[in-house]
Design a protein around this motif. Structure first.
Motif, PDB file in Angstrom:
ATOM      1  N   ALA A 289       0.875  -1.185   0.000  1.00  0.00           N
ATOM      2  CA  ALA A 289       0.000   0.000   0.000  1.00  0.00           C
ATOM      3  C   ALA A 289       0.912   1.235   0.000  1.00  0.00           C
ATOM      4  N   PHE A 290       1.446   1.563  -1.165  1.00  0.00           N
ATOM      5  CA  PHE A 290       2.511   2.556  -1.241  1.00  0.00           C
ATOM      6  C   PHE A 290       2.048   3.988  -0.968  1.00  0.00           C
ATOM      7  N   VAL A 291       0.820   4.336  -1.286  1.00  0.00           N
ATOM      8  CA  VAL A 291       0.350   5.695  -0.980  1.00  0.00           C
ATOM      9  C   VAL A 291       0.131   5.839   0.523  1.00  0.00           C
ATOM     10  N   LYS A 292      -0.443   4.823   1.128  1.00  0.00           N
ATOM     11  CA  LYS A 292      -0.621   4.850   2.591  1.00  0.00           C
ATOM     12  C   LYS A 292       0.738   4.992   3.279  1.00  0.00           C
ATOM     13  N   GLU A 293       1.714   4.198   2.842  1.00  0.00           N
ATOM     14  CA  GLU A 293       3.052   4.278   3.406  1.00  0.00           C
ATOM     15  C   GLU A 293       3.655   5.666   3.157  1.00  0.00           C
ATOM     16  N   ARG A 294       3.459   6.197   1.961  1.00  0.00           N
ATOM     17  CA  ARG A 294       3.996   7.525   1.607  1.00  0.00           C
ATOM     18  C   ARG A 294       3.428   8.600   2.524  1.00  0.00           C
ATOM     19  N   VAL A 295       2.127   8.550   2.777  1.00  0.00           N
ATOM     20  CA  VAL A 295       1.477   9.532   3.653  1.00  0.00           C
ATOM     21  C   VAL A 295       2.011   9.404   5.080  1.00  0.00           C
ATOM     22  N   GLU A 296       2.168   8.174   5.548  1.00  0.00           N
ATOM     23  CA  GLU A 296       2.699   7.975   6.907  1.00  0.00           C
ATOM     24  C   GLU A 296       4.127   8.507   7.018  1.00  0.00           C
ATOM     25  N   LEU A 297       4.947   8.255   6.012  1.00  0.00           N
ATOM     26  CA  LEU A 297       6.312   8.777   6.016  1.00  0.00           C
ATOM     27  C   LEU A 297       6.311  10.307   5.953  1.00  0.00           C
ATOM     28  N   ALA A 298       5.389  10.876   5.174  1.00  0.00           N
ATOM     29  CA  ALA A 298       5.307  12.339   5.039  1.00  0.00           C
ATOM     30  C   ALA A 298       4.917  13.008   6.349  1.00  0.00           C
ATOM     31  N   LYS A 299       4.142  12.332   7.154  1.00  0.00           N
ATOM     32  CA  LYS A 299       3.719  12.909   8.433  1.00  0.00           C
ATOM     33  C   LYS A 299       4.892  13.131   9.385  1.00  0.00           C
ATOM     34  N   LYS A 300       6.028  12.489   9.096  1.00  0.00           N
ATOM     35  CA  LYS A 300       7.234  12.689   9.916  1.00  0.00           C
ATOM     36  C   LYS A 300       7.949  13.979   9.531  1.00  0.00           C
ATOM     37  N   LYS A 301       7.470  14.641   8.484  1.00  0.00           N
ATOM     38  CA  LYS A 301       7.970  15.956   8.033  1.00  0.00           C
ATOM     39  C   LYS A 301       9.448  15.942   7.637  1.00  0.00           C
TER      40      LYS A 301
ATOM     41  N   ALA B 270      11.778   4.115  -7.474  1.00  0.00           N
ATOM     42  CA  ALA B 270      12.171   4.782  -6.237  1.00  0.00           C
ATOM     43  C   ALA B 270      11.614   6.201  -6.319  1.00  0.00           C
ATOM     44  N   MET B 271      10.841   6.583  -5.313  1.00  0.00           N
ATOM     45  CA  MET B 271      10.176   7.886  -5.299  1.00  0.00           C
ATOM     46  C   MET B 271      10.773   8.751  -4.202  1.00  0.00           C
ATOM     47  N   TYR B 272      11.213   9.948  -4.595  1.00  0.00           N
ATOM     48  CA  TYR B 272      11.721  10.931  -3.638  1.00  0.00           C
ATOM     49  C   TYR B 272      10.572  11.867  -3.293  1.00  0.00           C
ATOM     50  N   CYS B 273      10.298  12.029  -1.998  1.00  0.00           N
ATOM     51  CA  CYS B 273       9.168  12.836  -1.560  1.00  0.00           C
ATOM     52  C   CYS B 273       9.595  13.832  -0.491  1.00  0.00           C
ATOM     53  N   VAL B 274       9.002  15.018  -0.584  1.00  0.00           N
ATOM     54  CA  VAL B 274       9.253  16.057   0.411  1.00  0.00           C
ATOM     55  C   VAL B 274       7.907  16.560   0.921  1.00  0.00           C
ATOM     56  N   PRO B 275       7.643  16.409   2.216  1.00  0.00           N
ATOM     57  CA  PRO B 275       6.415  16.945   2.801  1.00  0.00           C
ATOM     58  C   PRO B 275       6.454  18.476   2.814  1.00  0.00           C
ATOM     59  N   GLU B 276       5.303  19.081   2.555  1.00  0.00           N
ATOM     60  CA  GLU B 276       5.171  20.542   2.579  1.00  0.00           C
ATOM     61  C   GLU B 276       3.768  20.863   3.079  1.00  0.00           C
ATOM     62  N   ASP B 277       3.684  21.322   4.323  1.00  0.00           N
ATOM     63  CA  ASP B 277       2.389  21.598   4.963  1.00  0.00           C
ATOM     64  C   ASP B 277       1.517  20.343   4.936  1.00  0.00           C
ATOM     65  N   ASP B 278       0.352  20.414   4.274  1.00  0.00           N
ATOM     66  CA  ASP B 278      -0.563  19.272   4.225  1.00  0.00           C
ATOM     67  C   ASP B 278      -0.408  18.461   2.931  1.00  0.00           C
ATOM     68  N   LEU B 279       0.746  18.631   2.271  1.00  0.00           N
ATOM     69  CA  LEU B 279       1.006  17.963   0.992  1.00  0.00           C
ATOM     70  C   LEU B 279       2.297  17.168   1.055  1.00  0.00           C
ATOM     71  N   VAL B 280       2.469  16.316   0.064  1.00  0.00           N
ATOM     72  CA  VAL B 280       3.761  15.673  -0.159  1.00  0.00           C
ATOM     73  C   VAL B 280       4.017  15.720  -1.669  1.00  0.00           C
ATOM     74  N   VAL B 281       5.152  16.314  -2.032  1.00  0.00           N
ATOM     75  CA  VAL B 281       5.542  16.476  -3.436  1.00  0.00           C
ATOM     76  C   VAL B 281       6.576  15.411  -3.756  1.00  0.00           C
ATOM     77  N   CYS B 282       6.331  14.647  -4.809  1.00  0.00           N
ATOM     78  CA  CYS B 282       7.172  13.496  -5.118  1.00  0.00           C
ATOM     79  C   CYS B 282       7.573  13.448  -6.589  1.00  0.00           C
ATOM     80  N   GLY B 283       8.736  12.889  -6.827  1.00  0.00           N
ATOM     81  CA  GLY B 283       9.227  12.606  -8.171  1.00  0.00           C
ATOM     82  C   GLY B 283      10.064  11.352  -8.104  1.00  0.00           C
ATOM     83  N   GLY B 284       9.909  10.470  -9.069  1.00  0.00           N
ATOM     84  CA  GLY B 284      10.595   9.189  -8.959  1.00  0.00           C
ATOM     85  C   GLY B 284      11.347   8.761 -10.196  1.00  0.00           C
ATOM     86  N   VAL B 285      12.159   7.756  -9.990  1.00  0.00           N
ATOM     87  CA  VAL B 285      12.932   7.168 -11.069  1.00  0.00           C
ATOM     88  C   VAL B 285      12.618   5.681 -11.146  1.00  0.00           C
TER      89      VAL B 285
END
Length: 151
Positions: free
Chosen positions: A100-112, A133-148
């Protein structure tokens, strides 16, 4: 006559790995693209950023690299490769291995903290499911990601 031909072939073969590598985005390029997107977001606001990221051939799309923006609720705000995803809650979506990669991504993003995340996803340039591999940076209530896509 034969020596220059052989030398040319050796030189061309030496360049093949570089040409192949340039065909696909790298992790440093993904990180740079995400930071470019964040800078754009801070300068232009959410609506303009979402529209710009979602342009298929815009400044936030390069070869197999594109940006996506998720809310911490799992809803896609912008997607550089598939506009049909925008507005959908993907919190429960799973990759081919059941992750569940989006769920995991959101949980990781909550760590700011910025992070890399591995999963499998369809490569828009090949149409094949590939390791990503997706690089993500949390920003306020969002997470901006770009992957390879990992080759």
């Amino acid at each position: 006559m034969r020596t220059p031909l052989i030398a040319s072939l050796v030189f061309a073969c030496a360049l093949l790995p570089m040409a192949h590598a340039a065909e696909f985005a790298t992790k440093p390029e993904a990180e740079a693209m995400v930071h470019k997107g964040l800078k754009f977001l801070k300068a232009n606001g959410k609506d303009k950023t979402y529209a710009e990221i979602s342009k298929k051939d815009g400044q936030f799309s390069d070869r197999d690299l594109y940006l996506t923006v998720y809310g911490l609720d799992g809803v896609v705000r912008a997607h550089g490769a598939n506009a049909k995803m925008i507005g959908k809650n993907l919190m429960e979506i799973k990759d081919v291995d059941g992750k569940a990669f989006v769920k995991e991504r959101v949980e990781l993003a909550k760590k700011k903290q910025p992070f890399w995340q591995d999963y499998k996803f369809t490569n828009p340039t090949s149409g094949q499911i590939e390791p990503k591999a997706m690089y993500c940076v949390p920003e306020d209530d969002l997470v901006v990601c770009g992957g390879v896509y990992l080759k």
